[in-house]
Write a protein that holds these residues in place. Structure first.
Motif, PDB file in Angstrom:
ATOM      1  N   MET A  54      -9.819   2.776   8.598  1.00 15.53           N
ATOM      2  CA  MET A  54      -9.231   1.487   8.953  1.00 15.53           C
ATOM      3  C   MET A  54      -8.532   1.541  10.306  1.00 15.53           C
ATOM      4  O   MET A  54      -8.546   0.569  11.062  1.00 15.53           O
TER       5      MET A  54
ATOM      6  N   THR B 186     -10.034   7.914   2.801  1.00 11.63           N
ATOM      7  CA  THR B 186     -10.578   6.551   2.814  1.00 11.63           C
ATOM      8  C   THR B 186      -9.782   5.619   3.716  1.00 11.63           C
ATOM      9  O   THR B 186     -10.283   4.560   4.103  1.00 11.63           O
ATOM     10  N   ARG B 187      -8.541   5.992   4.065  1.00 13.16           N
ATOM     11  CA  ARG B 187      -7.685   5.115   4.867  1.00 13.16           C
ATOM     12  C   ARG B 187      -7.791   5.378   6.358  1.00 13.16           C
ATOM     13  O   ARG B 187      -7.447   4.504   7.153  1.00 13.16           O
ATOM     14  N   TYR B 188      -8.246   6.546   6.752  1.00 10.93           N
ATOM     15  CA  TYR B 188      -8.363   6.842   8.172  1.00 10.93           C
ATOM     16  C   TYR B 188      -9.272   5.844   8.887  1.00 10.93           C
ATOM     17  O   TYR B 188      -8.986   5.423  10.009  1.00 10.93           O
TER      18      TYR B 188
ATOM     19  N   SER C 224      -2.283   2.232   7.843  1.00 14.56           N
ATOM     20  CA  SER C 224      -3.685   1.896   7.592  1.00 14.56           C
ATOM     21  C   SER C 224      -3.831   0.444   7.153  1.00 14.56           C
ATOM     22  O   SER C 224      -4.763  -0.258   7.571  1.00 14.56           O
ATOM     23  N   ALA C 225      -2.906  -0.030   6.326  1.00 12.87           N
ATOM     24  CA  ALA C 225      -2.950  -1.427   5.883  1.00 12.87           C
ATOM     25  C   ALA C 225      -2.662  -2.373   7.036  1.00 12.87           C
ATOM     26  O   ALA C 225      -3.321  -3.414   7.185  1.00 12.87           O
TER      27      ALA C 225
ATOM     28  N   MET D 232      -0.026   5.284   4.885  1.00  8.85           N
ATOM     29  CA  MET D 232      -0.679   4.227   4.116  1.00  8.85           C
ATOM     30  C   MET D 232      -0.293   2.849   4.656  1.00  8.85           C
ATOM     31  O   MET D 232      -1.125   1.937   4.742  1.00  8.85           O
TER      32      MET D 232
ATOM     33  N   GLN E 227      -5.685  -2.589   9.244  1.00  9.32           N
ATOM     34  CA  GLN E 227      -6.710  -3.423   8.617  1.00  9.32           C
ATOM     35  C   GLN E 227      -6.383  -4.904   8.782  1.00  9.32           C
ATOM     36  O   GLN E 227      -7.256  -5.716   9.123  1.00  9.32           O
TER      37      GLN E 227
ATOM     38  N   SER F 229       3.434  -2.610  10.783  1.00  7.96           N
ATOM     39  CA  SER F 229       3.588  -1.459   9.902  1.00  7.96           C
ATOM     40  C   SER F 229       5.079  -1.164   9.812  1.00  7.96           C
ATOM     41  O   SER F 229       5.909  -1.929  10.315  1.00  7.96           O
TER      42      SER F 229
ATOM     43  N   ARG G  90       0.821  -1.208   0.000  1.00  5.94           N
ATOM     44  CA  ARG G  90       0.000   0.000   0.000  1.00  5.94           C
ATOM     45  C   ARG G  90       0.854   1.257   0.000  1.00  5.94           C
ATOM     46  O   ARG G  90       0.464   2.281  -0.575  1.00  5.94           O
TER      47      ARG G  90
END
Length: 364
Positions: free
Chosen positions: A51, A47-49, A245-246, A242, A249, A203, A19
């Motif tokens: 997660m 859109t990533r917040y 966020s991944a 990013m 998730q 992360s 990501r």
């Protein structure tokens, strides 16, 4: 290599790397820029917040700050309380637990130099904070209580619900550091502040988070800049965000695995290794154990294990705050990537190394 030190750092997961890569190679603009290179990043960020919010069950009204580390997040909490409470209202009394990591201890020391009064709440024999002692330390000038949700070496989980209730009853702000708890078991963001480091949930290094309730004071810690990421100056690190966020998730998806498979491997490890388990009957994280090896010095054992490719921890800068842990204790922390084969191989190597060191001790 058998890596059993996942509370120091974790391997970045594939989803996090995939990501973040496009934002290093292609979408490398600044989100505050008025042209397309900047503006196309805004929608991607928004859109990533969610997660990250989902991982801690945060509400839409909760404030979020992306930080460069968990340590920066902790520092911003303490700075905000100092600026808004100590300086403006005279509430300069702060309580921390004796179980805290170096960032919290060092923040407290700095605020002492600025005129604040720091009190340390002790732990009980089960590794949890003493709630009665904590209650006794609170006074009308207390501005903040800061407690780690779970200890990084022992894995002991603190009585968070009781601490939250106590803070609310006394009208005191509460900061919970979730660096070791995040991604290990489900919980909701109900304190005034919540912080964690991204490199403990697969992360990349250089990623952390701070959540604050809408009613909690929050002041900029780094001034300058006006990019995405509230109350943090400088250029917003979009690739690292990013990745976070991944990782968040993925951590949410693997919560059941932590509660079932990882805890099974932790228990198998404790059974296979010939040692005493510290705080075995306490409420602990599913991936963490501290073992005490009779007649073995921790540094000697850690040296041998390191030579044999098994990586564990004795605590580093926060080892002095462990209370009952002595010079025969070593901490092991698993991840969702740890396998049963690794656990069984590690147990055999550890047992052989312990036997070797115990024989040396007997011959002395």
């Amino acid at each position: 290599m058998i890596y059993l030190d996942h509370h120091s750092a974790t391997r970045p997961c594939t989803a996090a790397l995939e990501r973040m890569t496009p934002y290093l190679q292609d979408h490398w603009g600044a989100s505050f820029a008025p042209h397309r290179m900047g503006q196309e990043l805004i929608a991607a960020l928004e859109t990533r917040y969610q997660m990250i919010y989902d991982l801690v069950n945060a509400a839409p009204t909760d404030q979020f700050v992306f930080t460069s580390s968990g340590a920066e997040a902790v520092n911003q909490v303490f700075w905000s309380v100092f600026v808004e409470k100590a300086r403006k209202e005279g509430k300069c009394h702060i309580i921390i637990s004796e179980l805290e990591d170096a960032p919290t201890m060092q923040c407290a020391k700095r605020l002492e130099e600025l005129g604040c009064y720091i009190k340390i709440a002790p732990q009980k024999s089960n590794g949890q904070i003493d709630l009665e002692k904590l209650k006794e330390l609170i006074n009308p000038r207390t501005a903040l209580i800061s407690v780690t949700m779970a200890h990084g070496l022992t894995g002991v989980i603190q009585p968070v619900e009781e601490i939250i209730q106590l803070a609310k009853e006394k009208g005191v702000l509460l900061h919970l550091d979730a660096t070791y708890a995040i991604g290990k078991y489900p919980f909701s963001f109900e304190s005034d502040y919540l912080t964690f480091s991204g490199d403990r949930i697969h992360s990349v290094k250089g990623s952390g988070a701070l959540f604050a309730k809408a009613t909690a004071p929050l002041s900029p810690f780094i001034l300058g800049g006006n990019e995405q990421g509230t109350l943090r100056g400088g250029s917003f690190d979009i690739p690292s965000f990013m990745a976070l966020s991944a990782a968040a998730q993925q951590s949410l998806l693997y919560l059941d695995m932590m509660a079932l498979e990882v805890v099974r491997l932790r228990d198998l490890f404790e059974t296979e290794v010939k040692a005493s388990v510290l705080y075995k009957d306490s409420f602990r994280l599913p991936n963490t154990t501290t073992l005490i090896f009779d007649k073995v010095h921790q540094e000697a054992l850690l040296y041998i294990l390191n030579r044999k490719g098994i990586y564990a921890s004795i605590g580093g800068s926060y080892a002095s705050h462990l209370g009952r842990i002595d010079e025969s204790a070593i901490s092991f922390s698993l991840s969702r990537m740890t396998t049963e084969d690794e656990i069984r191989r590690a147990a055999g190597i550890i047992n052989e190394a312990v036997k070797q060191l115990q024989k040396i001790s007997e011959d002395l």
